[in-house]
Design an enzyme around this catalytic site. Structure first.
Site, PDB file in Angstrom:
ATOM      1  N   HIS A 106     -67.419   2.776  -9.100  1.00  0.00           N
ATOM      2  CA  HIS A 106     -66.650   3.108 -10.305  1.00  0.00           C
ATOM      3  C   HIS A 106     -67.360   2.608 -11.545  1.00  0.00           C
ATOM      4  CE1 HIS A 106     -65.366  -0.751  -8.615  1.00  0.00           C
ATOM      5  NE2 HIS A 106     -65.285  -1.168  -9.863  1.00  0.00           N
ATOM      6  N   HIS A 108     -66.574   1.244 -15.394  1.00  0.00           N
ATOM      7  CA  HIS A 108     -65.579   0.730 -16.324  1.00  0.00           C
ATOM      8  C   HIS A 108     -65.925   1.198 -17.733  1.00  0.00           C
ATOM      9  CE1 HIS A 108     -63.897  -2.572 -13.703  1.00  0.00           C
ATOM     10  NE2 HIS A 108     -65.091  -2.493 -13.147  1.00  0.00           N
TER      11      HIS A 108
HETATM   12  P1  5GP Z   1     -64.769  -4.263  -9.974  1.00  0.00           P
HETATM   13  O1  5GP Z   1     -64.431  -5.717 -10.049  1.00  0.00           O
HETATM   14  O2  5GP Z   1     -64.961  -3.817  -8.535  1.00  0.00           O
HETATM   15  O3  5GP Z   1     -65.917  -3.843 -10.852  1.00  0.00           O
HETATM   16  O4  5GP Z   1     -63.524  -3.506 -10.577  1.00  0.00           O
HETATM   17  C1  5GP Z   1     -62.414  -3.134  -9.823  1.00  0.00           C
HETATM   18  C2  5GP Z   1     -61.336  -2.778 -10.816  1.00  0.00           C
HETATM   19  O5  5GP Z   1     -60.337  -2.070 -10.133  1.00  0.00           O
HETATM   20  C3  5GP Z   1     -60.676  -3.999 -11.464  1.00  0.00           C
HETATM   21  O6  5GP Z   1     -60.891  -3.951 -12.871  1.00  0.00           O
HETATM   22  C4  5GP Z   1     -59.202  -3.842 -11.100  1.00  0.00           C
HETATM   23  O7  5GP Z   1     -58.330  -4.161 -12.146  1.00  0.00           O
HETATM   24  C5  5GP Z   1     -59.105  -2.371 -10.739  1.00  0.00           C
HETATM   25  N1  5GP Z   1     -58.074  -2.086  -9.755  1.00  0.00           N
HETATM   26  C6  5GP Z   1     -57.902  -2.710  -8.554  1.00  0.00           C
HETATM   27  N2  5GP Z   1     -56.856  -2.165  -7.902  1.00  0.00           N
HETATM   28  C7  5GP Z   1     -56.369  -1.172  -8.691  1.00  0.00           C
HETATM   29  C8  5GP Z   1     -55.277  -0.258  -8.551  1.00  0.00           C
HETATM   30  O8  5GP Z   1     -54.545  -0.224  -7.563  1.00  0.00           O
HETATM   31  N3  5GP Z   1     -55.078   0.618  -9.575  1.00  0.00           N
HETATM   32  C9  5GP Z   1     -55.866   0.621 -10.682  1.00  0.00           C
HETATM   33  N4  5GP Z   1     -55.574   1.514 -11.638  1.00  0.00           N
HETATM   34  N5  5GP Z   1     -56.899  -0.235 -10.847  1.00  0.00           N
HETATM   35  C10 5GP Z   1     -57.137  -1.118  -9.861  1.00  0.00           C
END
Ligand code: 5GP
Ligand code: ZN
Length: 149
Positions: A106, A108
């Site tokens: 993903h 951001h």
């Molecule tokens: P990472 O830390 O892997 O770069 O980012 C994962 C992101 O996914 C985090 O910013 C977290 O807030 C988001 N996230 C985790 N679970 C969910 C969810 O169930 N729904 C949404 N909309 N975002 C999520």
């Protein structure tokens, strides 16, 4: 080009399948775009491929084209949605060491409002630690791998 590889234990695959609700901004056959639940800053948005790939190292060029091509359009829509947005960080974490916590790739999109908002990133300047021959060696090592994928 959409391929329906749905990982049953993947939270983002469940969001793609609408098994978990999300505030979805945009979707097409290849990507889904929705608000990040954490809202690091207001409008914090995630762009994900619908196909389950764990991280950037699993993209092929077709998937990259489908996902990356849409990011400027989405970034522009977020910026246009709020006159207080001054800029935007676009972040893609790969691997736990790099702060990835959801292992479905993903991007951001984090709108920035003020120097006091709640997002921080720091790049230390280590340039003095490296002599030109070390930089030359790093460059060659990476250059030799270009086109391997
Ligand atoms: P990472 O830390 O892997 O770069 O980012 C994962 C992101 O996914 C985090 O910013 C977290 O807030 C988001 N996230 C985790 N679970 C969910 C969810 O169930 N729904 C949404 N909309 N975002 C999520
Ligand atoms: Zn997934």
């Amino acid at each position: 080009m959409k391929e329906g590889k749905h990982m049953t234990d993947c939270i983002f695959c469940k969001i793609v399948a609408n098994e978990i609700p999300s505030f979805t901004i945009y979707e097409d056959e290849n990507i889904k775009v929705f608000l990040d639940i954490s809202q690091t800053t207001p409008g914090h948005t995630l762009v994900i491929p619908k196909k389950h790939v764990a991280d950037i190292f699993e993209y092929d060029q077709a998937l990259a084209s489908a996902v990356f091509a849409k990011i400027p359009m989405i970034a522009s829509a977020i910026k246009a949605s709020n006159p207080d947005i001054q800029g935007m960080n676009i972040i893609n974490n790969n691997g736990a060491i790099a702060y990835q916590s959801v292992f479905h790739s993903h991007f951001h999109l984090i709108p920035r409002y003020t120097t006091k908002d709640t997002f921080k990133i720091s790049f230390k300047d280590n340039s003095k630690k490296y002599a030109p021959d070390q930089l030359e060696s790093m460059m060659s090592s990476i250059k030799n791998m270009i086109g391997e994928k």
